[in-house]
Design a protein around this motif. Sequence first.
Motif, PDB file in Angstrom:
ATOM      1  N   GLU A 103      41.370  44.178  46.587  1.00  0.00           N
ATOM      2  CA  GLU A 103      41.106  43.568  45.062  1.00  0.00           C
ATOM      3  C   GLU A 103      41.545  44.656  44.113  1.00  0.00           C
ATOM      4  N   ASN A 104      41.716  45.897  44.347  1.00  0.00           N
ATOM      5  CA  ASN A 104      41.931  47.023  43.265  1.00  0.00           C
ATOM      6  C   ASN A 104      43.572  47.340  43.242  1.00  0.00           C
ATOM      7  N   THR A 105      44.436  46.628  44.071  1.00  0.00           N
ATOM      8  CA  THR A 105      45.578  46.813  44.230  1.00  0.00           C
ATOM      9  C   THR A 105      46.241  46.739  42.592  1.00  0.00           C
ATOM     10  N   ALA A 106      47.012  47.691  42.403  1.00  0.00           N
ATOM     11  CA  ALA A 106      47.781  47.861  40.994  1.00  0.00           C
ATOM     12  C   ALA A 106      49.144  47.005  41.139  1.00  0.00           C
ATOM     13  N   TYR A 107      49.305  46.072  40.295  1.00  0.00           N
ATOM     14  CA  TYR A 107      50.636  45.478  40.372  1.00  0.00           C
ATOM     15  C   TYR A 107      51.738  45.893  39.596  1.00  0.00           C
ATOM     16  N   ASP A 108      51.409  46.297  38.212  1.00  0.00           N
ATOM     17  CA  ASP A 108      52.484  46.821  37.443  1.00  0.00           C
ATOM     18  C   ASP A 108      52.013  47.501  36.310  1.00  0.00           C
ATOM     19  N   ASN A 109      52.333  48.752  36.177  1.00  0.00           N
ATOM     20  CA  ASN A 109      51.742  49.670  35.130  1.00  0.00           C
ATOM     21  C   ASN A 109      50.109  49.545  35.272  1.00  0.00           C
ATOM     22  N   HIS A 110      49.729  49.573  36.370  1.00  0.00           N
ATOM     23  CA  HIS A 110      48.260  49.733  36.648  1.00  0.00           C
ATOM     24  C   HIS A 110      47.355  48.440  36.497  1.00  0.00           C
ATOM     25  N   MET A 111      48.109  47.565  36.319  1.00  0.00           N
ATOM     26  CA  MET A 111      47.459  46.178  36.037  1.00  0.00           C
ATOM     27  C   MET A 111      46.554  45.727  37.215  1.00  0.00           C
ATOM     28  N   HIS A 112      45.473  45.530  37.279  1.00  0.00           N
ATOM     29  CA  HIS A 112      44.772  44.813  38.684  1.00  0.00           C
ATOM     30  C   HIS A 112      44.403  43.602  38.661  1.00  0.00           C
ATOM     31  N   ARG A 113      43.973  42.939  39.554  1.00  0.00           N
ATOM     32  CA  ARG A 113      44.058  41.461  39.705  1.00  0.00           C
ATOM     33  C   ARG A 113      43.509  40.645  38.445  1.00  0.00           C
ATOM     34  N   ASP A 114      42.333  41.163  38.055  1.00  0.00           N
ATOM     35  CA  ASP A 114      41.546  40.367  36.809  1.00  0.00           C
ATOM     36  C   ASP A 114      42.505  40.460  35.543  1.00  0.00           C
ATOM     37  N   GLN A 115      43.369  41.563  35.518  1.00  0.00           N
ATOM     38  CA  GLN A 115      44.067  41.781  34.243  1.00  0.00           C
ATOM     39  C   GLN A 115      45.439  40.978  34.304  1.00  0.00           C
ATOM     40  N   VAL A 116      45.709  40.942  35.583  1.00  0.00           N
ATOM     41  CA  VAL A 116      47.145  39.863  35.932  1.00  0.00           C
ATOM     42  C   VAL A 116      46.725  38.716  35.532  1.00  0.00           C
ATOM     43  N   LYS A 117      45.600  37.992  35.680  1.00  0.00           N
ATOM     44  CA  LYS A 117      45.079  36.626  35.552  1.00  0.00           C
ATOM     45  C   LYS A 117      44.905  36.520  34.042  1.00  0.00           C
ATOM     46  N   GLU A 118      44.475  37.487  33.312  1.00  0.00           N
ATOM     47  CA  GLU A 118      44.085  37.467  31.908  1.00  0.00           C
ATOM     48  C   GLU A 118      45.460  37.475  31.197  1.00  0.00           C
ATOM     49  N   TYR A 119      46.450  38.302  31.832  1.00  0.00           N
ATOM     50  CA  TYR A 119      47.843  38.332  30.900  1.00  0.00           C
ATOM     51  C   TYR A 119      48.418  36.997  31.181  1.00  0.00           C
ATOM     52  N   LEU A 120      48.363  36.342  32.411  1.00  0.00           N
ATOM     53  CA  LEU A 120      48.844  35.024  32.590  1.00  0.00           C
ATOM     54  C   LEU A 120      48.296  34.007  31.785  1.00  0.00           C
ATOM     55  N   ALA A 121      46.957  33.838  31.782  1.00  0.00           N
ATOM     56  CA  ALA A 121      46.094  32.853  30.878  1.00  0.00           C
ATOM     57  C   ALA A 121      46.567  32.934  29.525  1.00  0.00           C
ATOM     58  N   LEU A 122      46.586  34.222  28.899  1.00  0.00           N
ATOM     59  CA  LEU A 122      47.156  34.369  27.502  1.00  0.00           C
ATOM     60  C   LEU A 122      48.594  33.879  27.166  1.00  0.00           C
ATOM     61  N   ARG A 123      49.120  33.602  28.058  1.00  0.00           N
ATOM     62  CA  ARG A 123      50.477  32.986  28.218  1.00  0.00           C
ATOM     63  C   ARG A 123      50.355  31.543  28.309  1.00  0.00           C
ATOM     64  N   GLY A 124      49.258  30.711  28.589  1.00  0.00           N
ATOM     65  CA  GLY A 124      49.263  29.589  28.919  1.00  0.00           C
ATOM     66  C   GLY A 124      49.532  29.107  30.420  1.00  0.00           C
ATOM     67  N   ILE A 125      49.684  30.017  31.331  1.00  0.00           N
ATOM     68  CA  ILE A 125      49.990  29.693  32.689  1.00  0.00           C
ATOM     69  C   ILE A 125      48.880  29.725  33.512  1.00  0.00           C
ATOM     70  N   GLU A 126      48.696  28.532  34.120  1.00  0.00           N
ATOM     71  CA  GLU A 126      47.604  28.316  35.109  1.00  0.00           C
ATOM     72  C   GLU A 126      47.777  29.092  36.396  1.00  0.00           C
ATOM     73  N   VAL A 127      46.607  29.875  36.759  1.00  0.00           N
ATOM     74  CA  VAL A 127      46.750  30.732  38.050  1.00  0.00           C
ATOM     75  C   VAL A 127      45.932  29.703  39.149  1.00  0.00           C
ATOM     76  N   ILE A 128      46.863  29.629  40.285  1.00  0.00           N
ATOM     77  CA  ILE A 128      46.329  28.776  41.195  1.00  0.00           C
ATOM     78  C   ILE A 128      46.183  30.084  42.451  1.00  0.00           C
ATOM     79  N   GLU A 129      45.053  30.281  43.014  1.00  0.00           N
ATOM     80  CA  GLU A 129      44.940  31.414  44.109  1.00  0.00           C
ATOM     81  C   GLU A 129      45.208  30.745  45.453  1.00  0.00           C
ATOM     82  N   VAL A 130      45.905  31.218  46.270  1.00  0.00           N
ATOM     83  CA  VAL A 130      45.988  30.829  47.743  1.00  0.00           C
ATOM     84  C   VAL A 130      45.272  32.218  48.435  1.00  0.00           C
ATOM     85  N   THR A 131      44.662  31.826  49.568  1.00  0.00           N
ATOM     86  CA  THR A 131      43.993  32.832  50.329  1.00  0.00           C
ATOM     87  C   THR A 131      44.202  32.878  51.842  1.00  0.00           C
ATOM     88  N   HIS A 132      45.181  31.895  52.094  1.00  0.00           N
ATOM     89  CA  HIS A 132      45.759  31.995  53.440  1.00  0.00           C
ATOM     90  C   HIS A 132      46.957  32.417  53.814  1.00  0.00           C
TER      91      HIS A 132
END
Length: 129
Positions: free
Chosen positions: A100-129
């Motif tokens: 869960e704490n994987t850093a994706y870009d500039n140390h952005m973690h999962r929740d920060q990436v979700k928030e970043y996308l939400a602020l741009r009006g992009i729906e996040v659909i999570e896949v677990t398989h």
Amino acid sequence: MKVWHGTSIVNLIKLLKADSSELYVTDTPDRAARYANAQATEHVSTAYERPAPGTAILEIESELLSWSVRGKDHNTLDTCEAVTRNYRIVSATIRWFEYENTAYDNHMHRDQVKEYLALRGIEVIEVTH
């Protein structure tokens, strides 16, 4: 018109930060998933089983496009693609890394990436398989 773009989560963030004026897209989510898997795993395969960890498949609303279509025996992923310059990202289907704490870009973690996308009006659909 609905089109799709496959990428890694890191490249998605870079794409949004760059506010790119053109984007290569394809005609199905499965084709986009193969692009996403290639970027996330650094392995190109025309077979598609499931999204690899670290992938994002974008659903996009775009202007009408002129498609490049190659034969079924074409040995790369770009059998059907187009370039769009007028588009809106509607949603991102994401398969996160297990940790869960994987850093994706500039140390952005999962929740920060979700928030970043939400602020741009992009729906996040999570896949677990």
